[in-house]
Enzyme design. Structure first.
Site, short mmCIF file in Angstrom:
data_model
loop_
_atom_site.label_atom_id
_atom_site.label_comp_id
_atom_site.label_asym_id
_atom_site.label_seq_id
_atom_site.Cartn_x
_atom_site.Cartn_y
_atom_site.Cartn_z
N THR A 103 0.84 -1.20 0.00
CA THR A 103 0.00 0.00 0.00
C THR A 103 0.88 1.24 0.00
O THR A 103 1.99 1.22 0.51
CB THR A 103 -0.86 -0.05 1.28
OG1 THR A 103 -1.77 -1.12 1.13
CG2 THR A 103 -1.60 1.24 1.56
N VAL A 144 -13.66 -4.18 2.22
CA VAL A 144 -13.06 -2.84 2.26
C VAL A 144 -12.13 -2.78 3.47
O VAL A 144 -12.51 -3.18 4.56
CB VAL A 144 -14.14 -1.75 2.36
CG1 VAL A 144 -13.51 -0.36 2.50
CG2 VAL A 144 -15.06 -1.79 1.13
N GLY A 192 -5.76 -4.24 7.56
CA GLY A 192 -6.76 -3.19 7.69
C GLY A 192 -7.77 -3.40 8.79
O GLY A 192 -8.18 -2.46 9.47
N1 ASP Z 1 -4.13 -1.70 5.00
C1 ASP Z 1 -4.39 -2.25 3.70
C2 ASP Z 1 -5.69 -3.00 3.77
O1 ASP Z 1 -5.93 -3.71 4.72
C3 ASP Z 1 -3.32 -3.16 3.21
C4 ASP Z 1 -1.93 -2.63 3.30
O2 ASP Z 1 -1.65 -1.73 4.04
O3 ASP Z 1 -1.08 -3.15 2.59
O4 ASP Z 1 -6.45 -2.92 2.84
#
Ligand code: ASP
Length: 348
Positions: free
Chosen positions: A214, A243, A268
């Site tokens: 991300t 989501v 997340g």
């Molecule tokens: N936080 C993001 C999610 O859970 C994933 C990530 O940070 O790589 O969608």
């Protein structure tokens, strides 16, 4: 006060810089970005490590150049994230991870600390730069979060650039998805009915790829405004329609000029439960903590190996805290401080 004193005071005031800052006071601008937490950078190929550093260096250079020119934090954050969305090395825009069906679904959020304006999109599949779509939700609608087809259609109606599925779905991510799929099959044969196959940390073991990638960017601009932006494809093999925290204001992204701007990366669900990004700001606002202590305390509430955050406060302090093995990150400020790191190499 007599007239002579008054003239003397006015004269001194005129000699001070317009901002009231002297040379060695806090930096005039600061920028921190991340390219995702998770995965063990020491297990990545040299080439892949370099791709990550190159991608972050390019984004940092762009951000610094724009901030030095006096550009607004909102424009800088959007521009930096667009560049990272175009870079297939990261899990955002092109090169996003694929869901359980082998499809991409993109989430993004942008927030302005001056007036708490924010915009976010979830599960979009067509708009090339989800961060720009999130900004349009902020500026062109009375809403905060649009999702799915409605969000894509909104972007198309405004003339935002779109791209076909083949653009987003790279060969590298298709391979990683296949490895994930094989691992799922293996696990379900080993332990029928066991749902641990959905633990993303296990998946990263099987694919030897960084699980997270991300991207996020937080900025204090020369006008004193704080902005945070985050963009992601989410977690590999996520359920269709899932989501994550990135488009949830307060969970994966938050900005408030009175405290700080924060962008998160990691699992997340853990960030949503703890409202992680807003929690850092709350510890500063209500607990009177400095940015570093606030960020460390928030990260300490997360389960082991859950992720990390980048943040900048209204004074220009920058922090990067994570409880994973690595977190790709880069930072710079107007005093010339600068760094680009993947693991804990700068902490030894
Ligand atoms: N936080 C993001 C999610 O859970 C994933 C990530 O940070 O790589 O969608």
């Amino acid at each position: 006060m007599n007239r002579g004193m008054w003239i003397l005071l006015m004269g001194i005031a005129c000699l001070l810089p317009a901002s009231g800052r002297s040379q060695d006071e806090p930096p005039k601008f600061a920028i921190v970005l991340h390219g995702g937490a998770g995965g063990d950078p020491s297990r990545w190929s040299e080439e892949y490590q370099q791709q990550r550093r190159d991608g972050m260096n390019a984004a940092l250079n762009l951000g610094v150049e724009r901030l030095r020119a006096g550009d607004a934090a909102l424009d800088v954050v959007e521009a930096v994230i667009r560049l990272l969305e175009d870079d297939a090395t990261f899990n955002a825009g092109r090169g996003a991870v694929l869901n359980e069906q082998g499809q991409h679904e993109l989430d993004a959020c942008i927030m302005h600390g001056k007036d708490l304006r924010c915009g976010a999109v979830a599960s979009v599949t067509q708009i090339k730069h989800p961060i720009s779509l999130a900004r349009k939700v902020m500026s062109e609608t009375r809403h905060v979060l649009l999702m799915g087809e409605g969000a894509d259609k909104f972007g198309l109606s405004l003339g935002l650039e779109s791209a076909p599925a083949e653009y987003f779905q790279t060969d590298r991510q298709k391979k990683a998805w296949q490895a994930w799929k094989n691992r799922q099959t293996e696990l379900s044969h080993q332990n029928p009915g066991d749902s641990q196959a959905n633990d993303p940390r296990k998946d990263s073991e099987s694919s030897k790829e960084p699980y997270f990638g991300t991207v996020g960017c937080v900025v204090l601009d020369t006008h004193g405004d704080l902005v945070a932006g985050t963009s992601t494809g989410g977690l590999m093999g996520k359920r269709w329609g899932r989501v994550g925290d990135s488009p949830i204001v307060g969970a994966g992204n938050y900005a408030d000029n009175g405290t700080c701007a924060v962008s998160g990366t990691g699992i997340g669900e853990e960030f949503i439960r703890r409202n992680v990004a807003a929690d850092v700001a709350a510890r500063m606002r209500y607990g009177g903590l400095d940015l570093k202590s606030a960020a460390q305390q928030t990260i300490a509430t997360l389960p082991e190996d859950a992720g990390g955050i980048i943040a900048v406060d209204y004074k220009g302090n920058m922090v990067m805290e994570f409880n994973t093995v690595g977190m790709s990150r880069a930072y710079a400020n107007s005093s010339g401080t600068r760094g680009v790191f993947l693991g804990r190499e700068n902490e030894e």
